[in-house]
Design an enzyme around this catalytic site. Structure first.
Site, short mmCIF file in Angstrom:
data_model
loop_
_atom_site.label_atom_id
_atom_site.label_comp_id
_atom_site.label_asym_id
_atom_site.label_seq_id
_atom_site.Cartn_x
_atom_site.Cartn_y
_atom_site.Cartn_z
N ASP A 176 0.29 -0.88 0.06
CA ASP A 176 -0.33 -0.41 -0.05
C ASP A 176 0.65 0.99 0.05
O ASP A 176 2.00 1.60 0.84
CB ASP A 176 -0.96 -0.04 1.39
CG ASP A 176 -2.28 -0.79 1.06
OD1 ASP A 176 -2.20 -1.42 0.25
OD2 ASP A 176 -2.57 -0.99 2.01
N GLY A 227 -7.13 -9.74 0.90
CA GLY A 227 -6.77 -10.84 1.58
C GLY A 227 -5.91 -11.01 3.02
O GLY A 227 -6.25 -11.45 3.56
N ASN A 279 -4.97 -7.88 4.14
CA ASN A 279 -5.51 -7.39 5.81
C ASN A 279 -6.14 -8.05 6.63
O ASN A 279 -6.19 -7.86 7.65
CB ASN A 279 -6.27 -6.45 4.99
CG ASN A 279 -5.06 -5.59 4.44
OD1 ASN A 279 -3.79 -5.18 4.17
ND2 ASN A 279 -5.99 -3.79 3.77
N ASN A 327 -20.13 -3.62 1.27
CA ASN A 327 -19.82 -2.37 1.87
C ASN A 327 -20.71 -1.73 0.74
O ASN A 327 -21.53 -2.06 -0.39
CB ASN A 327 -19.21 -1.75 2.24
CG ASN A 327 -18.32 -1.01 0.86
OD1 ASN A 327 -18.86 -0.99 -0.22
ND2 ASN A 327 -17.23 -0.07 0.50
N THR A 372 -21.88 -3.39 5.30
CA THR A 372 -21.65 -2.83 6.35
C THR A 372 -21.12 -1.26 5.86
O THR A 372 -21.45 -0.92 4.67
CB THR A 372 -19.65 -2.70 6.59
OG1 THR A 372 -19.57 -3.61 4.62
CG2 THR A 372 -19.56 -4.40 6.71
N ASP A 396 -11.98 -4.99 5.83
CA ASP A 396 -11.11 -5.92 6.14
C ASP A 396 -11.00 -6.21 7.35
O ASP A 396 -10.94 -7.95 7.89
CB ASP A 396 -9.68 -5.87 5.57
CG ASP A 396 -10.04 -5.69 3.72
OD1 ASP A 396 -10.82 -5.87 3.47
OD2 ASP A 396 -8.99 -4.56 3.90
O1 RIB Z 1 -9.48 -2.75 1.62
C1 RIB Z 1 -7.98 -2.35 1.97
C2 RIB Z 1 -6.91 -2.49 1.11
O2 RIB Z 1 -7.61 -2.78 -0.91
C3 RIB Z 1 -5.78 -1.71 0.67
O3 RIB Z 1 -4.59 -2.29 1.72
C4 RIB Z 1 -5.40 -1.69 -0.65
O4 RIB Z 1 -4.29 -2.86 -1.13
C5 RIB Z 1 -6.52 -2.60 -1.21
O5 RIB Z 1 -6.33 -3.82 -1.25
#
Ligand code: RIB
Length: 311
Positions: free
Chosen positions: A17, A45, A47, A189, A225, A257
């Site tokens: 990121d 995934g 996260n 969401n 969500t 996530d």
């Molecule tokens: O949900 C957030 C994520 O979405 C971020 O970490 C980014 O990499 C995207 O995959």
């Protein structure tokens, strides 16, 4: 009471990121001075795997990386949280992906462009190789950052082995609706729910209409969500709006996530769905109090403390 850590299998992507804070997005042709930058581990995934591991799950992550420094960040991240990486493949030809993240310095809200890189080359057959990780889990989670065929194969394998399935259709896409019949919980969401169903989602009542459309597609539960408004758990027997916890928002990236990872753990522990949603809302609320995605995921003790405190 000792709770046995539930096994959770998650299929998805890791990317680096690259998060830029600014007052607003630049318009085409404009250069804007930023107000902060951070690089860190991301990908929905990955996260969700970090969130689930910290929330108390025994997580196996199914993914693909490039052989590069972003891939090294992934392995370090997963190692620190005890995530099983036996089903992470390494590509010699594609690089690990990256995400451009705009974070509003005014509200903490975000907008993202993600390039999955090596993880985008994961095929349905690659997922079949990980059948053991899926069959041995209580809960299977996937999203739409991998190829649809890969996500679908994961859901099919989970169904075959009677593993509870959570499908987080993010980013939203028009896909063969047959996939929804493989889902115990579909967790978009508001924006994603609207895009999938064609029903605008600005209120809880509208979320109920979108939820009905998701049930018609074949999902057992729609779990939508709603950001600062919590989440709606909706099926044919019940429709429960669960408000979330009031916190000071620093950055909302990764909140969904956090929600999905924690929800998977609570369901894996055998908790009733409404209680699992409360637990997931607490995890998401805590995640937005810190910057970043994976690094902002709270530990189990913090989630339990917020749930016990209430509101
Ligand atoms: O949900 C957030 C994520 O979405 C971020 O970490 C980014 O990499 C995207 O995959």
């Amino acid at each position: 009471m000792t709770i046995i850590k539930p096994r959770i299998a998650i299929l998805g992507i890791f990317v680096a990121d690259l998060a830029f804070r600014a007052k607003r997005l630049p318009v085409m042709g404009e250069t804007l001075l930023g107000q902060g930058f951070a690089m860190g581990p991301g990908g929905k995934g990955s996260n969700q795997s970090v969130a689930a591991a910290r929330a108390g799950g025994h997580v196996s992550f199914i993914a693909k990386l490039g052989r590069d420094s972003f891939g090294d960040i992934a392995l370090k991240t997963w190692g620190a949280d005890g995530i099983d990486t036996s089903h992470v493949a390494i590509s010699d030809t594609s690089p690990t992906g990256a995400a451009f993240i705009f974070v509003s310095s005014e509200t903490g809200d975000n907008a993202i462009i993600v390039e999955a890189g090596a993880a985008g080359t994961l095929t349905a057959d690659d997922v079949s190789v990980a059948e053991k990780a899926i069959s041995g889990a209580r809960v299977f989670v996937t999203q739409l950052e991998t190829a649809v065929a890969a996500s679908r194969r994961g859901l099919e394998l989970a169904r075959k082995h009677r593993v509870t399935t959570i499908f987080n259709p993010a980013p939203a896409a028009k896909i063969d609706p047959a996939i929804y019949k493989l889902c115990d919980y579909v967790t978009p969401n508001e924006t994603e729910a609207a895009e999938i169903t064609g029903v605008p989602v600005n209120t809880v009542d509208e979320a109920r209409h979108a939820g009905d459309a998701l049930l018609k597609l074949g999902a057992k539960y729609a779990l939508i969500t709603l950001g600062a408004n919590g989440a709606l758990l909706h099926n044919r027997e019940q429709s429960v709006h669960v408000p979330t916890y009031k916190v000071k928002v620093v950055e909302t990236t990764g909140a969904g996530d956090a929600f999905n990872g924690a929800f998977a753990v609570a369901i894996g522990e055998g908790r009733p769905p409404v209680e699992a949603v409360r637990f997931a809302c607490a995890c998401a609320a805590l995640s937005v109090t810190k910057a970043g995605t994976a690094p902002s995921m709270p530990m189990r003790s913090e989630i339990d403390a917020l749930v016990a405190k209430g509101s």
